[in-house]
Design a protein around this motif. Sequence first.
Motif, PDB file in Angstrom:
ATOM      1  N   ARG A  75       0.841  -1.199   0.000  1.00  0.00           N
ATOM      2  CA  ARG A  75       0.000   0.000   0.000  1.00  0.00           C
ATOM      3  C   ARG A  75       0.880   1.254   0.000  1.00  0.00           C
ATOM      4  O   ARG A  75       1.878   1.336   0.721  1.00  0.00           O
ATOM      5  CB  ARG A  75      -0.900  -0.026   1.220  1.00  0.00           C
ATOM      6  CG  ARG A  75      -1.698   1.252   1.441  1.00  0.00           C
ATOM      7  CD  ARG A  75      -2.715   1.076   2.536  1.00  0.00           C
ATOM      8  NE  ARG A  75      -3.357   2.343   2.873  1.00  0.00           N
ATOM      9  CZ  ARG A  75      -4.579   2.463   3.343  1.00  0.00           C
ATOM     10  NH1 ARG A  75      -5.320   1.393   3.529  1.00  0.00           N
ATOM     11  NH2 ARG A  75      -5.085   3.649   3.627  1.00  0.00           N
ATOM     12  N   ASP A  77       0.518   5.502   0.461  1.00  0.00           N
ATOM     13  CA  ASP A  77      -0.323   6.612   0.912  1.00  0.00           C
ATOM     14  C   ASP A  77       0.418   7.928   0.706  1.00  0.00           C
ATOM     15  O   ASP A  77       1.631   8.008   0.924  1.00  0.00           O
ATOM     16  CB  ASP A  77      -0.661   6.464   2.395  1.00  0.00           C
ATOM     17  CG  ASP A  77      -1.597   5.307   2.686  1.00  0.00           C
ATOM     18  OD1 ASP A  77      -2.782   5.560   2.940  1.00  0.00           O
ATOM     19  OD2 ASP A  77      -1.148   4.141   2.666  1.00  0.00           O
ATOM     20  N   VAL A  88      -3.179   3.882  -2.775  1.00  0.00           N
ATOM     21  CA  VAL A  88      -3.266   2.858  -3.812  1.00  0.00           C
ATOM     22  C   VAL A  88      -2.786   1.566  -3.180  1.00  0.00           C
ATOM     23  O   VAL A  88      -1.761   1.550  -2.483  1.00  0.00           O
ATOM     24  CB  VAL A  88      -2.408   3.211  -5.043  1.00  0.00           C
ATOM     25  CG1 VAL A  88      -2.470   2.088  -6.066  1.00  0.00           C
ATOM     26  CG2 VAL A  88      -2.873   4.514  -5.673  1.00  0.00           C
ATOM     27  N   ARG A  89      -3.517   0.463  -3.431  1.00  0.00           N
ATOM     28  CA  ARG A  89      -3.197  -0.791  -2.727  1.00  0.00           C
ATOM     29  C   ARG A  89      -3.348  -1.983  -3.672  1.00  0.00           C
ATOM     30  O   ARG A  89      -4.306  -2.080  -4.431  1.00  0.00           O
ATOM     31  CB  ARG A  89      -4.139  -0.944  -1.540  1.00  0.00           C
ATOM     32  CG  ARG A  89      -4.088  -2.288  -0.823  1.00  0.00           C
ATOM     33  CD  ARG A  89      -5.021  -2.278   0.389  1.00  0.00           C
ATOM     34  NE  ARG A  89      -6.367  -1.860   0.022  1.00  0.00           N
ATOM     35  CZ  ARG A  89      -7.300  -1.469   0.890  1.00  0.00           C
ATOM     36  NH1 ARG A  89      -7.020  -1.427   2.181  1.00  0.00           N
ATOM     37  NH2 ARG A  89      -8.509  -1.117   0.483  1.00  0.00           N
ATOM     38  N   ASP A 122      -6.879  -1.500  -5.799  1.00  0.00           N
ATOM     39  CA  ASP A 122      -7.856  -0.446  -5.503  1.00  0.00           C
ATOM     40  C   ASP A 122      -7.154   0.809  -5.004  1.00  0.00           C
ATOM     41  O   ASP A 122      -5.971   0.800  -4.659  1.00  0.00           O
ATOM     42  CB  ASP A 122      -8.911  -0.918  -4.500  1.00  0.00           C
ATOM     43  CG  ASP A 122      -8.333  -1.175  -3.108  1.00  0.00           C
ATOM     44  OD1 ASP A 122      -7.136  -1.495  -3.005  1.00  0.00           O
ATOM     45  OD2 ASP A 122      -9.085  -1.061  -2.115  1.00  0.00           O
ATOM     46  N   GLY A 123      -7.901   1.884  -5.003  1.00  0.00           N
ATOM     47  CA  GLY A 123      -7.395   3.160  -4.517  1.00  0.00           C
ATOM     48  C   GLY A 123      -8.546   3.968  -3.975  1.00  0.00           C
ATOM     49  O   GLY A 123      -9.714   3.728  -4.304  1.00  0.00           O
ATOM     50  N   GLY A 145     -12.793   3.054  -1.101  1.00  0.00           N
ATOM     51  CA  GLY A 145     -12.147   3.080  -2.396  1.00  0.00           C
ATOM     52  C   GLY A 145     -12.866   2.244  -3.443  1.00  0.00           C
ATOM     53  O   GLY A 145     -13.850   1.563  -3.152  1.00  0.00           O
ATOM     54  N   GLY A 147     -11.916  -0.200  -7.213  1.00  0.00           N
ATOM     55  CA  GLY A 147     -10.822  -0.843  -7.913  1.00  0.00           C
ATOM     56  C   GLY A 147     -11.303  -1.960  -8.798  1.00  0.00           C
ATOM     57  O   GLY A 147     -12.475  -2.011  -9.192  1.00  0.00           O
TER      58      GLY A 147
END
Length: 237
Positions: A75, A77, A88-89, A122-123, A145, A147
Amino acid sequence: MRVSSFLRTAGLAGTLALGLLGPSNALAQVGHRPDKSPYEDFKIGQTLTIMGGWLAMQRDPAKVAPDASWLAALRYDIGVGGPASLFVRYTGSPSQRQVLVPTNPRPSRVLEAPSVTTHLLDGGLDIALTGKKTWRRLLPSVNGGVGIVSDFASADTGGYRFGTKFSFSYGFSMRYITRGGPQLRVDLTNFIWQYQYPDRYFVLASDTTAILSDTRNRSAWRGNWGLSAGVSIPIFR
């Protein structure tokens, strides 16, 4: 004259008292001396987090969803002002799932249980609940989020294909902020996506049973809770 003089004197005394007591009143509202306060200023910058945990897959109506399994996540940040940050992960979860043959009777319907990996990207937005301060070095936040999720697999023998689809997520995070070093982070996240089934899942087999009998289950949304913990490293200070 006595009354007006008294009022002027009382007003002057009141103003002086408020001036003297103002700082102590402010401290009383906080409840702590500044050097003893549990709150500390904190700038939300950029962090890179490596996490591991467990993804509890919820069973879908056809029972072809992957089993619950461990997960690994990366992740990023970045603070965007005030208590807000963008993230964003990527999350990966290796597991296995059932392959069904719709034309077989129920006892022999499960053909195999191959390995499969669920990939999520996802974000979204993360909001710190204590603003730009930590409480006893803790920084709680909520996030949400959007994604995509995929297993990058083709259709199986029974005609089912997970495919690539949109996903939604929301959750809660807690970070322990150290002074100048790595941070500890725990995330609880609900990943939500939709399962869609081929027509043959509704066709009766030789024993007059079908994988699914209610056409309202042709598509089903399911939430899958993930619990993870890891280390956040501040970058680009």
